[in-house]
Write a protein that holds these residues in place. Structure first.
Motif, PDB file in Angstrom:
ATOM      1  N   ARG A   1      11.281  38.230  55.595  1.00 32.81           N
ATOM      2  CA  ARG A   1      11.985  37.463  56.615  1.00 32.81           C
ATOM      3  C   ARG A   1      11.041  36.853  57.640  1.00 32.81           C
ATOM      4  O   ARG A   1      11.216  35.703  58.049  1.00 32.81           O
ATOM      5  N   PHE A   2      10.042  37.593  58.073  1.00 34.66           N
ATOM      6  CA  PHE A   2       9.243  37.160  59.225  1.00 34.66           C
ATOM      7  C   PHE A   2       7.860  36.629  58.859  1.00 34.66           C
ATOM      8  O   PHE A   2       7.151  36.124  59.728  1.00 34.66           O
ATOM      9  N   GLY A   3       7.484  36.744  57.595  1.00 33.52           N
ATOM     10  CA  GLY A   3       6.197  36.195  57.187  1.00 33.52           C
ATOM     11  C   GLY A   3       5.033  36.964  57.788  1.00 33.52           C
ATOM     12  O   GLY A   3       5.127  38.161  58.082  1.00 33.52           O
ATOM     13  N   ASP A   4       3.941  36.251  58.022  1.00 35.52           N
ATOM     14  CA  ASP A   4       2.698  36.894  58.437  1.00 35.52           C
ATOM     15  C   ASP A   4       2.584  36.940  59.960  1.00 35.52           C
ATOM     16  O   ASP A   4       1.661  36.382  60.553  1.00 35.52           O
ATOM     17  N   LEU A   5       3.526  37.639  60.603  1.00 32.63           N
ATOM     18  CA  LEU A   5       3.483  37.767  62.062  1.00 32.63           C
ATOM     19  C   LEU A   5       2.570  38.901  62.512  1.00 32.63           C
ATOM     20  O   LEU A   5       2.248  39.005  63.690  1.00 32.63           O
ATOM     21  N   SER A   6       2.180  39.776  61.596  1.00 29.93           N
ATOM     22  CA  SER A   6       1.330  40.908  61.948  1.00 29.93           C
ATOM     23  C   SER A   6       0.074  40.836  61.096  1.00 29.93           C
ATOM     24  O   SER A   6      -0.026  41.462  60.043  1.00 29.93           O
ATOM     25  N   PRO A   7      -0.913  40.061  61.514  1.00 26.44           N
ATOM     26  CA  PRO A   7      -2.045  39.744  60.649  1.00 26.44           C
ATOM     27  C   PRO A   7      -3.105  40.839  60.625  1.00 26.44           C
ATOM     28  O   PRO A   7      -3.079  41.787  61.404  1.00 26.44           O
TER      29      PRO A   7
ATOM     30  N   SER B   1      -1.822  42.802  72.444  1.00 30.63           N
ATOM     31  CA  SER B   1      -0.636  42.334  73.155  1.00 30.63           C
ATOM     32  C   SER B   1      -0.317  40.889  72.802  1.00 30.63           C
ATOM     33  O   SER B   1       0.856  40.526  72.643  1.00 30.63           O
ATOM     34  N   MET B   2      -1.345  40.074  72.668  1.00 30.09           N
ATOM     35  CA  MET B   2      -1.123  38.660  72.369  1.00 30.09           C
ATOM     36  C   MET B   2      -0.645  38.473  70.922  1.00 30.09           C
ATOM     37  O   MET B   2       0.224  37.646  70.649  1.00 30.09           O
ATOM     38  N   LEU B   3      -1.200  39.251  70.005  1.00 27.78           N
ATOM     39  CA  LEU B   3      -0.729  39.201  68.620  1.00 27.78           C
ATOM     40  C   LEU B   3       0.707  39.710  68.506  1.00 27.78           C
ATOM     41  O   LEU B   3       1.535  39.143  67.793  1.00 27.78           O
ATOM     42  N   TRP B   4       0.994  40.775  69.225  1.00 28.50           N
ATOM     43  CA  TRP B   4       2.295  41.437  69.159  1.00 28.50           C
ATOM     44  C   TRP B   4       3.417  40.534  69.662  1.00 28.50           C
ATOM     45  O   TRP B   4       4.543  40.576  69.153  1.00 28.50           O
ATOM     46  N   GLU B   5       3.125  39.698  70.664  1.00 27.22           N
ATOM     47  CA  GLU B   5       4.170  38.871  71.267  1.00 27.22           C
ATOM     48  C   GLU B   5       4.718  37.798  70.326  1.00 27.22           C
ATOM     49  O   GLU B   5       5.698  37.137  70.656  1.00 27.22           O
ATOM     50  N   ARG B   6       4.122  37.653  69.165  1.00 27.98           N
ATOM     51  CA  ARG B   6       4.639  36.657  68.230  1.00 27.98           C
ATOM     52  C   ARG B   6       5.950  37.088  67.576  1.00 27.98           C
ATOM     53  O   ARG B   6       6.690  36.253  67.054  1.00 27.98           O
ATOM     54  N   TRP B   7       6.234  38.398  67.572  1.00 23.27           N
ATOM     55  CA  TRP B   7       7.495  38.866  67.002  1.00 23.27           C
ATOM     56  C   TRP B   7       8.659  38.451  67.906  1.00 23.27           C
ATOM     57  O   TRP B   7       8.537  38.479  69.131  1.00 23.27           O
ATOM     58  N   PRO B   8       9.787  38.085  67.331  1.00 26.55           N
ATOM     59  CA  PRO B   8      10.854  37.462  68.142  1.00 26.55           C
ATOM     60  C   PRO B   8      11.518  38.381  69.157  1.00 26.55           C
ATOM     61  O   PRO B   8      12.118  37.888  70.117  1.00 26.55           O
ATOM     62  N   THR B   9      11.442  39.699  68.972  1.00 29.59           N
ATOM     63  CA  THR B   9      12.110  40.588  69.927  1.00 29.59           C
ATOM     64  C   THR B   9      11.126  41.332  70.826  1.00 29.59           C
ATOM     65  O   THR B   9      11.511  42.282  71.517  1.00 29.59           O
ATOM     66  N   VAL B  10       9.876  40.914  70.856  1.00 30.62           N
ATOM     67  CA  VAL B  10       8.899  41.533  71.755  1.00 30.62           C
ATOM     68  C   VAL B  10       8.985  40.872  73.124  1.00 30.62           C
ATOM     69  O   VAL B  10       9.074  39.647  73.235  1.00 30.62           O
ATOM     70  N   GLY B  11       8.953  41.680  74.184  1.00 24.98           N
ATOM     71  CA  GLY B  11       8.963  41.134  75.531  1.00 24.98           C
ATOM     72  C   GLY B  11       9.562  42.099  76.522  1.00 24.98           C
ATOM     73  O   GLY B  11       9.964  43.226  76.176  1.00 24.98           O
ATOM     74  N   PRO B  12       9.644  41.688  77.775  1.00 27.61           N
ATOM     75  CA  PRO B  12      10.240  42.542  78.802  1.00 27.61           C
ATOM     76  C   PRO B  12      11.708  42.837  78.500  1.00 27.61           C
ATOM     77  O   PRO B  12      12.430  41.994  77.961  1.00 27.61           O
TER      78      PRO B  12
END
Length: 385
Positions: A132-138, A193-204
């Protein structure tokens, strides 16, 4: 990246003891990178490592998303010394298993050296995530720390989440431990943190009206396709889906167990302090979402060695000043939980040696290499440096 699990279920005796003294229990999860025995790159060794973990630890050690990663989770604890002992034992057991498998256990936020992209652990959920999310965690994987603090009930937990929001950048800064990626300095204390924020539900965590509102958001996010299940709710703080806890997803895994214990104790002290404030009718701070995002970005950029955004004054301030402000704010609850003496010592140690990011850069500044950094990380993860 799997559904959170804070070790074994809390015993009735521990729950009764905590309730009788009006104290909060504490648990911690840590994710680690497995690296080659000689080279500083990640190595796909998790199955072999798990084969060498003694059976009595099997409930506390598990897979993560990539074959280069492994995770441990402590049983719930009431005393910080008990948590320290449990995590020291788990780190030692898994580090020993890694060495038997021809690898090293490294507490670092992201793979520091260039190397081939890691393959997924062969679990249906992970394959669904990739589809579903592809290569969001490289790369070789991202490794964080999650702290679980008990709460009286879920409605109280929701109110705690609302009050936690302005404090979480401080934890992110204090845990920063991933300045290197693909063999170079990224310019960030926490590149994870910058890599992680690419996932759609990451954030405050958003401002929440009630537990019903929380559940509605979870359902809507699943319906949107942004997450497969509640385990993919990657807000910086959330309610555990499995346990009666608030889960603070504070940032990178720290190389030093001392630093992990410091942040866990501060997290418990903060939750306890917020529960007191909530009981006295204090409203949750009104912090605009864009400013929260800016504060988290600054935390990832500078760590504790630079500036942080003070969300009360909305101005940058030295990060250590905000760290000290957090300590002062939660000090009565640190004392009530029996943590004040240890936390005072650990604060001094962190102030003296700096975050994991600062210590990695110090090695490089002495003409060290990425391999030297990983050697130090492996020793520190084991408790030998």
């Amino acid at each position: 990246m799997d559904a959170a699990a804070s070790g074994t279920t809390i015993s009735e005796e521990l729950a009764e003891e905590a309730e009788s003294q009006n104290l909060l229990t504490l648990g911690i999860e840590e994710e680690y990178l497995l690296v080659d025995a000689v080279e500083p790159r990640g190595v796909e060794a998790v199955e072999q490592v798990l084969d060498h973990v003694p059976a009595e630890y099997s409930e506390s050690v598990q897979h993560e998303y990539f074959r280069t990663q492994i995770e441990v989770a402590s049983p719930p604890q009431l005393e910080l010394s008990g948590l320290h002992a449990a995590m020291k034992e788990l780190r030692g057991v898994v580090a020993g298993a890694a060495e038997q498998a021809g690898a090293r256990l490294v507490a670092i936020g992201a793979g520091p050296a260039a190397g081939p992209a890691a393959r997924l652990v062969d679990k249906p959920r992970y394959h669904q995530m990739r589809a579903r999310f592809g290569d969001l965690s490289p790369g070789q994987g991202m490794c964080g720390t999650h702290v679980h603090v008990s709460i009286p009930d879920r409605e109280s937990g929701i109110r705690v989440l609302n009050h936690l929001r302005p404090w979480l950048p401080v934890f992110q800064a204090a845990s920063a431990n991933s300045p290197l990626y693909n063999g170079r300095d990224t310019g960030y204390a926490s590149w994870r943190s910058m890599l992680w924020e690419r996932w759609p539900t990451v954030g405050p965590t958003p401002q929440l009206d009630s537990f019903e509102h929380y559940e509605e958001l979870v359902r809507d996010l699943q319906a949107s396709g942004a997450m497969l299940d509640e385990g993919m709710l990657y807000w910086y703080a959330r309610l555990s889906a499995a346990y009666p806890t608030v889960e603070i997803r504070m940032g990178d895994v720290t190389p030093s167990l001392d630093d992990a214990m410091l942040l866990a104790a501060l997290a418990r002290g903060l939750v306890a302090t917020l529960l007191r404030d909530i009981g006295e009718g204090a409203p949750a701070p009104d912090v605009p979402h864009p400013l929260l995002m800016a504060a988290h970005w600054r935390a990832a950029k500078d760590g504790l060695e630079g500036q942080l955004l003070d969300l009360a004054t909305r101005e940058p301030r030295p990060a250590w000043r905000l760290m000290r402000q957090l300590f002062d704010y939660v000090q009565p609850e640190l004392e009530r939980h029996g943590d004040l003496e240890m936390v005072t010592v650990l604060m001094g140690r962190l102030r003296a040696h700096g975050t994991g990011a600062a210590r990695q850069r110090a090695i490089l500044g002495r003409d060290g290499t990425v391999a030297d950094v990983v050697d130090w990380l492996a020793r520190t993860t084991r408790g030998e440096a």
